[in-house]
Scaffold this active site. Sequence first.
Site, short mmCIF file in Angstrom:
data_model
loop_
_atom_site.label_atom_id
_atom_site.label_comp_id
_atom_site.label_asym_id
_atom_site.label_seq_id
_atom_site.Cartn_x
_atom_site.Cartn_y
_atom_site.Cartn_z
N LYS A 150 0.87 -1.19 0.00
CA LYS A 150 0.00 0.00 0.00
C LYS A 150 0.90 1.23 0.00
CE LYS A 150 -4.41 1.10 0.15
NZ LYS A 150 -5.61 0.38 -0.31
N ASP B 183 -6.94 4.38 -4.67
CA ASP B 183 -7.61 4.27 -3.36
C ASP B 183 -8.21 5.66 -3.12
OD1 ASP B 183 -7.83 2.37 -0.86
OD2 ASP B 183 -7.27 4.27 0.00
P1 NDP Z 1 -12.89 7.81 -2.96
O1 NDP Z 1 -11.80 8.82 -2.80
O2 NDP Z 1 -13.46 7.57 -4.30
O3 NDP Z 1 -14.10 8.15 -1.96
C1 NDP Z 1 -13.90 8.25 -0.59
C2 NDP Z 1 -15.21 8.65 0.06
O4 NDP Z 1 -15.07 8.59 1.48
C3 NDP Z 1 -15.60 10.10 -0.25
O5 NDP Z 1 -17.00 10.20 -0.21
C4 NDP Z 1 -14.97 10.87 0.90
O6 NDP Z 1 -15.58 12.11 1.18
C5 NDP Z 1 -15.21 9.89 2.05
N1 NDP Z 1 -14.21 10.07 3.09
C6 NDP Z 1 -12.86 10.01 2.94
N2 NDP Z 1 -12.26 10.25 4.12
C7 NDP Z 1 -13.25 10.45 5.00
C8 NDP Z 1 -13.27 10.73 6.39
N3 NDP Z 1 -12.14 10.85 7.09
N4 NDP Z 1 -14.49 10.88 6.99
C9 NDP Z 1 -15.63 10.74 6.28
N5 NDP Z 1 -15.67 10.49 4.97
C10 NDP Z 1 -14.50 10.33 4.34
O7 NDP Z 1 -12.29 6.45 -2.34
P2 NDP Z 1 -12.76 4.95 -2.58
O8 NDP Z 1 -14.24 4.91 -2.75
O9 NDP Z 1 -11.88 4.36 -3.59
O10 NDP Z 1 -12.36 4.27 -1.18
C11 NDP Z 1 -13.26 4.21 -0.08
C12 NDP Z 1 -12.81 3.11 0.87
O11 NDP Z 1 -12.77 1.86 0.19
C13 NDP Z 1 -11.40 3.26 1.47
O12 NDP Z 1 -11.39 2.73 2.78
C14 NDP Z 1 -10.55 2.41 0.57
O13 NDP Z 1 -9.35 1.98 1.22
C15 NDP Z 1 -11.49 1.25 0.34
N6 NDP Z 1 -11.19 0.43 -0.84
C16 NDP Z 1 -11.14 0.99 -2.09
C17 NDP Z 1 -10.89 0.20 -3.18
C18 NDP Z 1 -10.97 0.73 -4.58
O14 NDP Z 1 -10.93 -0.10 -5.49
N7 NDP Z 1 -11.10 2.02 -4.80
C19 NDP Z 1 -10.54 -1.23 -3.03
C20 NDP Z 1 -10.73 -1.74 -1.68
C21 NDP Z 1 -11.00 -0.90 -0.64
P3 NDP Z 1 -15.09 13.48 0.42
O15 NDP Z 1 -15.67 13.39 -0.95
O16 NDP Z 1 -15.65 14.58 1.25
O17 NDP Z 1 -13.59 13.43 0.44
#
Ligand code: NDP
Length: 451
Positions: free
Chosen positions: A130, A170
């Site tokens: 990561k 991510d």
């Molecule tokens: P994105 O950047 O596309 O979206 C993240 C979302 O989470 C946004 O809505 C963001 O809000 C919100 N967010 C981020 N940080 C916080 C916080 N501290 N408090 C509240 N809301 C928060 O990321 P992903 O959808 O790709 O990833 C989301 C999760 O899924 C993570 O935990 C990631 O590790 C996990 N994941 C992702 C994978 C992938 O293929 N993308 C694979 C496996 C796991 P805002 O828009 O306001 O920033």
Amino acid sequence: MAVSDHVDLEQFMAGVEKRNPHQDEFIQAVREVAEDIFEYIEDKEKYHKYQILRRIAEPDRVVSFRVCWEDDNGNIRVQRGWRVQNNNSIGPYKGGLRFHPSVTESILKFLAFEQTFKNSLTGLPMGGGKGGSNFNPKGKSDNEIMRFCQSFMTELYRHVGEDTDVPAGDIGVGAREIGYMFGQYKRITNKFTGILTGKGLEFGGSLVRTEATGYGAVYFLQNMLDYKGDSIDGKTTVISGSGNVATHAAEKILQLGGKVLTLSDSKGYIHDPAGITQEKLDWIKNLKTVQRGPISEYADKYDGATFHAGERPWSVKCDLALPCATQNELTGAEAAVLVKNGCIGVSEGANMPTDLAGIKVFKDAGISYAPGKASNAGGVAVSGLEMSQNSGRISWSEDQLQEQLRDIMKGIHDSCLEYGKKPDGGVDYVKGANIAGFVKVADAMIAFGVV
Ligand code: NDP
């Protein structure tokens, strides 16, 4: 060493805490796994003799580097970048890059550790890694993002390679960032190789990669409900996040006949009692990936929807919950509210969104609860398929990939059953995932001897 001389769980954790001061997220992730592994290996001398868990909980290496870039006003900005290569026993290091101001070495170490088990569960040959940076992409122009990504890759390129380490996206790293980083890699090395996944379809990306994590989390939920003779059809669902994982989880819930009541972002959550339809979801995807605006705008646009500033959606009554935003976003108290309100299934799209107290609440209540390392593995699984396509210089069809994703999620579910079935007929998916993920990596490590 005789079995009776083994350290116990608390002695082991005391060592982890001592060696990793102030790395709370990493320590939390190790404890969550160690609790199950200690029980499993109690009478299995080989895992003790080779100190397997102790070795998996020590990354192969942590690379930390400076990333300098120039903002649009000509100011020199300095960020920190990392790549944590946790374990490559069963394949090249694989795991996403996160750009978010909250990123620390502890967070990346926890994610790389989790990724090792997750990748093993997929059945594909991928080790765990990561990386990322404390860079905040919010409010930056496209040019600033490009300059940052180029500078980041100017260091990272030495540590990655199609048979060495293959990062993906991510939080904060989507198609745009992957494109900029791949472009810089290609420019520096003069090689067109699959050193990143989540690439654009025009330059080696795979169909279904964008949707895979969210869709996969819902397939896993479907498998859990199916096992109990139930289904998603007609169920109300609460989802956190509004990024890649959350919006695709919502899309698959709709396709399977469920109703989506909430989504959220870092500023709060929106609640739409009428349900978030595909049309509304398309509007949200555009808001988040093109306009890059806050989710609160949804409540201004759609009648009957409300925005709850600074809150998380877990108090909204639902049958099913999918935490898809970030780590530790669902506490013990919030888990208790979900259970009290009748929630019967939780599938984690995010990594470690439920804290240790929350996991205990779900386990004690006996609801179907899937930890992220099992339920969100669909993303990395399709990344693995992207690697295979790149190696063979071929592209598979959408139907083929959708089918493979469904099969892989079913396979992970069945692996969890193998090790997680309880005497009362229920399933401890946390235990099942931890042990199934561990065994393959551990046996490979034993085959390699002490290296
Ligand atoms: P994105 O950047 O596309 O979206 C993240 C979302 O989470 C946004 O809505 C963001 O809000 C919100 N967010 C981020 N940080 C916080 C916080 N501290 N408090 C509240 N809301 C928060 O990321 P992903 O959808 O790709 O990833 C989301 C999760 O899924 C993570 O935990 C990631 O590790 C996990 N994941 C992702 C994978 C992938 O293929 N993308 C694979 C496996 C796991 P805002 O828009 O306001 O920033």
